[in-house]
Enzyme design. Structure first.
Site, PDB file in Angstrom:
ATOM      1  CE  LYS A  80      10.467  19.315  37.196  1.00  0.00           C
ATOM      2  NZ  LYS A  80      10.453  19.139  38.656  1.00  0.00           N
ATOM      3  N   GLY A 107       9.836  20.634  44.491  1.00  0.00           N
ATOM      4  CA  GLY A 107      10.623  21.541  43.666  1.00  0.00           C
ATOM      5  C   GLY A 107       9.762  22.410  42.763  1.00  0.00           C
ATOM      6  CG  ASP A 108       7.352  20.432  40.065  1.00  0.00           C
ATOM      7  OD1 ASP A 108       8.461  20.564  39.524  1.00  0.00           O
ATOM      8  OD2 ASP A 108       6.709  19.363  40.078  1.00  0.00           O
ATOM      9  CB  ALA A 109       5.414  23.602  45.432  1.00  0.00           C
TER      10      ALA A 109
END
Length: 306
Positions: free
Chosen positions: A38, A249-251
């Site tokens: 992540k 979500g990480d981006a």
């Protein structure tokens, strides 16, 4: 400098096929490999958005070397802690209709390597930022997070947390600068419901009361919310054909940080950029090209709900 810490790094192996039948030879259409974990994803997107970043993590075996080599090709700075066990390979299989996710538990990290990582964190620049994201590999207990946060407190390193472990509740006592839960995590970790706007406001206020300074709540196609413990804003989402939600979500977190830090302002553009980037990644292989962010930003609106 925004440092990122991935305790359980990975290679993502995305396999595409027409169909997937048991007890048969299934021919693939094509396969994509990408460095993952992540906070690794956060570092890659931050770098693509021209923000200074450095990726920390445990790396082992041929798979760990692959991740470090790929990050080096991208000219992303790394501070690796090398281990003997092999970094995990996560397998995602898509037949165009369904996606099957096979996620490894991660390598064994011996005690002396856990100590080495803490020494690395002690060497980071004072007054910087550390994004901690993802799961724990074998032999690292949840209390290890507390050891990390104590060091960061002593160096005034501001913490951004994106973890789905129940220990997140205890970590809020360290008053992290930002946490990025999704709606499922608010339910699973805190027992909070997020079906209505009123419930979302109540949930965010509760998490603030436990110590979180700022909260970025992502809800996939339902949009996202940002709260600074005074006001709460909502940003909608764009309509896309989702290919994989694995890295979105990480981006989104990286895109938000790219505009919000260091002044902790410009939150409206930060929210739009987070929503646009998450959508662009969700319709792509891996992290994709990030080539539609500006287009999508123009389709988004931010409104204050508190």
């Amino acid at each position: 400098m925004i440092y990122t810490l991935t305790l359980n790094t990975a290679i993502d192996m995305n396999i595409y096929c027409h169909d997937l039948k048991p007890n048969s030879v299934n021919r693939t259409l094509y396969t994509e490999y990408s460095p993952n974990g992540k906070a690794i994803n956060v570092a890659i997107v931050l770098h693509k958005l021209n923000k200074a970043t450095c990726a920390l993590g445990f790396f082992g075996g041929f798979s760990g070397k692959y991740i470090l080599d790929e990050l080096a090709k991208m000219q992303i700075e790394t501070i690796p802690c090398l281990i003997d066990d092999i970094t995990r390979i996560n397998v995602f299989i898509s037949n165009g209709k369904d996606e099957y996710k096979l996620v490894g538990k991660g390598p064994f990290v011996p005690d002396h390597k856990k100590t080495e990582m803490l020494t690395i964190i002690e060497s980071l620049n004072n007054d910087s930022y550390l994004v901690i994201s993802g799961s724990l590999p074998q032999n690292i207990e949840p209390k290890y997070f507390q050891s990390i946060l104590k060091i960061c407190q002593s160096k005034n390193i501001k913490i951004i947390l994106d973890i789905s472990h129940p220990i997140l509740q205890d970590l809020l006592t360290y008053k992290p600068l930002l946490i990025k839960p999704n709606n499922d995590e608010l339910t699973e970790i805190f027992g909070l419901t997020t079906e209505t706007t009123e419930q979302i406001i109540t949930a965010l206020e509760y998490v603030h009361s436990k110590g979180a300074q700022n909260i970025l709540l992502t809800m996939g196609s339902k949009g996202l919310y940002f709260s600074n413990n005074k006001n709460i804003w909502f940003c909608n989402s764009v309509s896309i054909k989702q290919l994989s939600s694995a890295c979105a979500g990480d981006a989104s977190l990286a895109a938000f940080l790219s505009e919000w830090l260091p002044a902790q302002s410009n939150y409206k553009l930060a929210m739009k950029k987070a929503s646009a980037t998450g959508a662009n990644v969700a319709e792509s292989d891996g992290l994709g090209l990030l080539d539609k962010i500006s287009l999508y930003i123009n389709q988004l609106e931010v409104m204050q709900i508190k």
